[in-house]
Every structure is written in structure tokens, then in C-alpha cells.
Design an enzyme around this catalytic site. Sequence first.
Site: not given
Ligand code: CMC
Length: 431
Positions: A308, A365
Site C-alpha cells: 500500500h 483487497d
Molecule cells: N507484490 C510485489 N512487490 C510489491 C508489491 C506487491 N504487491 N507491492 C509493492 N511491491 C514492491 C515494489 O515492486 C517496490 O519494490 P522496489 O522498491 O524493489 O522497486 C516496493 O515494493 C514499493 O512498491 P511501489 O510500487 O513503489 O509502491 P506504491 O506505493 O507505488 O504502490 C501499490 C502501492 C498498492 C500500487 C502496490 O503495493 C501494488 O501494486 N500492490 C498490488 C496491487 C494491490 O493490491 N492494490 C490494492 C491497494 S489497497 C486498495 C486500494 O486502495 O485500492
Amino acid sequence: MSEEKAKLQLDDQIIELPVYSGTEGERAIDVTRLHDEYGLITFDPSLANTAICRSEITYIDGEKGILRYRGIPLEQFDRAKPNFIEVAWLLIFGRLPNKTELNDFRNLLCEHELLHEGLRNQFQVLPAKAPPMAILSAMISMMACYYEEFLAYNDEQLLFEAAARLISKVRTIAAFTYRRSEGLPFIYPDPGLRYCANFLHMMFSLPYRQFEVTTEMEDALNLILILHADHEQNCSTNAVRVVGSTHANLFASCSAGVSALWGPLHGGANVKVMEMLEGIYHGGMKPQDCIEAAKDRTNPFRLFGFGHRVYKNYDPRAKILKASCDRVFANLKTSDPLLAIARELEERALQDNYFIERKLYPNVDFYSGILLRAMGIPTDMFTVIFAIGRLPGWIAQWKEQHDNPATKIIRPRQIYVGNSTTNYVDLNDRN
Ligand code: CMC
């Protein structure tokens, strides 16, 4: 407003910037004058470190895993079990409604639960298997064609009326979308039923047989809607605020919210979680394969329902939903193999250094789909349910923005990194 100042040094110049504090002590440096006074802009892609407004609606402490609506901790809603409608009122109007206010709101929702025939007829021209989120976004936008009296909002009563129509009709639109996709006749709303029971009735009753909504189902859906009701400046809420900042109407703004929510990184993640769990169950992958694929930087796969932007701790909504899954399956005296798979995935991820280092925990989720599945709600409707839940939050945020006289159109800047001045070349002279 505090007297505290931050000092920014650039070359020989020291720029003093005001520092604001929130109720819970979070501090923010005010950069609003930087461009006009110093010709500087800030660079914050994805707005990951930018507060775009002051808000009184929802508070999150991502480090501690805290979420409060209008100051009330989420856990209290789980214990007190208010109706979703009451929480919607709280979010929109800033305080808990008294009995009369709640009754009036209920009555208004009942009065407006039918769809205008023109809107209902739209279902006939859409493909039966159209994505439900596309239908929802279009239908909410189209409400502007049928309720023009709400396009200019200038008093709270008008907002109240528009909000009631939206919150009530969105549930009818959602149920009709499902019925049409299944080739089933539309079931009209029953004003004698409460909000969630009425939705389940429209989803699953038959013209000759009323669907029996159990207390467990009604309570579980009510809880899911409450847990999704607002989440401060998330992507879809931001979309609502961006569109609303142009003084576009509430319907257009909420339709934009639905579109933003659809994406798999946001609300669409609940569908992806279910696909992932089903993929494991049907033998394509083992839980550990999923974990390894999510860790592989060359693989775009993510562990959906994990991670998140704000929570660097267990999402409090996921904690409540996980406990609710246990309760519901115990009460129903059934089980779901996907729940066991989800638990195993969670356990493995929480012990894995990749997830520990990045502070990736289950989010809302991860467990919501298993509960929705237990109610017989098909996977492609999961994000629609999220949208029904989030609607009061969008309305509250839209209202807050609209009521603030200091609100300006949201219009970020950019750092241009393209060509410097280049000459136009006539088509005949190009290579
Ligand atoms: N699986 C694998 N790696 C992950 C995941 C995941 N679900 N989430 C984050 N990471 C890694 C990401 O690759 C990055 O790694 P690195 O630092 O090596 O590049 C690190 O963790 C930080 O992630 P980020 O993508 O920079 O973080 P963000 O704040 O931009 O993204 C997120 C947040 C929710 C989009 C992301 O965690 C994600 O894609 N999760 C899976 C999709 C998901 O479950 N979304 C629902 C969010 S909660 C409900 C809502 O608000 O809709």
C-alpha cells in the site's frame, strides 16, 4: 496556523517556507508561493509526498495501521455495527446523524431507489457481457442527463438530495448490471428492506421466489461497505477531486472516481486477488511460486492484495475482514479452500525478507473477495461493490472541496525534458 518555518537553501538564497501541522501532528511544508515568488517548482511524481488539501474527513496513520472516519476508529464500527447509511451520513455531513436525520435519509433513499426508465433502457443497448465497471461509470455519468436540477450545486439541501439519489441508485445499477449479464429479469428494489438486504434481493431474487437474505450475509456486506467508505486521498478520490475542482457536477466527478477505481493497482486488485487464488487452487501455481514471481524484478506479476502507498503496517481493514471471514464461515458451517490458500500466502509473505524489507502487508483487497464469494457475488462484480462502498467518501470529499472557498482548479506543473525549439519540416522534405 503555526509560526514554524522551514528553510530551503538554493545557491546563496535562503527561502523561508511556512510549516503546517495537522491535528495528529503530521507536518507539511507549504510550497504554494515557491513558483510565483522564486520561480521554482517542486518535483513529486505520483504525488507520493504531497498533501493536495487539508481535510477533516478521514485520518490514516500508515505506520501504525490506524484508520478513522471523522475521528472514529474503524474498529468501533466493527463493534457497534452501524448501518452503512449512517456511516455515509457521518462522512458526508461530518457528524453522526440523530434518529430523525437518519430516518429522513433512509426515506429519501427508498424514494429514489428506482432507476429512471430512460436510464434503465440503456441496459438494453449495452452488450450483456460488458465490463460492470464500464457500465457503472457510464450510468453514473448519465445520471446528469436525468437529474439536471443537481448540476449546479449551491446549497446543502441540494447536495443531500443528489447524494441520496446517487447512493440509492448505484445499488440498483449494480444489481441490474449483474442481472443483465446473466440474462435474468430485473428485480425491482423493495423499500421494506435495508440497504444491503435490498441489494442482495435485487441481485438474487426471482420474480416467483424472494431470495432469503441471511443476517450473516447482510452483516458481512454492510461491514465490507463500511470498510471501503473512505480512505482519504487515494487515487479514485483524487480523480473525483480533480474533476470536481473544475466545478464539474457530482455525477461527472463520481463517474471519474469509478474509472480510476477500476484499475488493478487500485480497486480492481480484488478481482486480481481472486484470479490469483483460483489459479493456485486449480493447480497452475503453488503459493510459493506466487511469492517467487512477485519478488522477481523481471516479472511484472505482483502479489495482489499486498502492499500500500500509505500503510507500512497491516491494513486495519484487512485485519477486520480476515476476522470476519473466520466468523462468517464458522456461522455458515462451511469453508472455502481459497481462504486457506490466502492464509498460507499471507504467512509465507510475512516471513519473507522481500516483503519484510518493503513493509508489504495484506491490504483491504486481500480478504474482501473471499467474503463476497461466500455471498455468491461473482468476481467481476467485486470492484463494483468497492465502488458502492466508496461512494459516500467520494461525495464527502467532493463536498468538502466544493465548500472550501480557497479551492482552486487542480493543475499540477511538469519538468519539460523534450526538444528545445525545433523547426517544422515540410512533409515532402522529411526522410
Ligand atoms: N507484490 C510485489 N512487490 C510489491 C508489491 C506487491 N504487491 N507491492 C509493492 N511491491 C514492491 C515494489 O515492486 C517496490 O519494490 P522496489 O522498491 O524493489 O522497486 C516496493 O515494493 C514499493 O512498491 P511501489 O510500487 O513503489 O509502491 P506504491 O506505493 O507505488 O504502490 C501499490 C502501492 C498498492 C500500487 C502496490 O503495493 C501494488 O501494486 N500492490 C498490488 C496491487 C494491490 O493490491 N492494490 C490494492 C491497494 S489497497 C486498495 C486500494 O486502495 O485500492
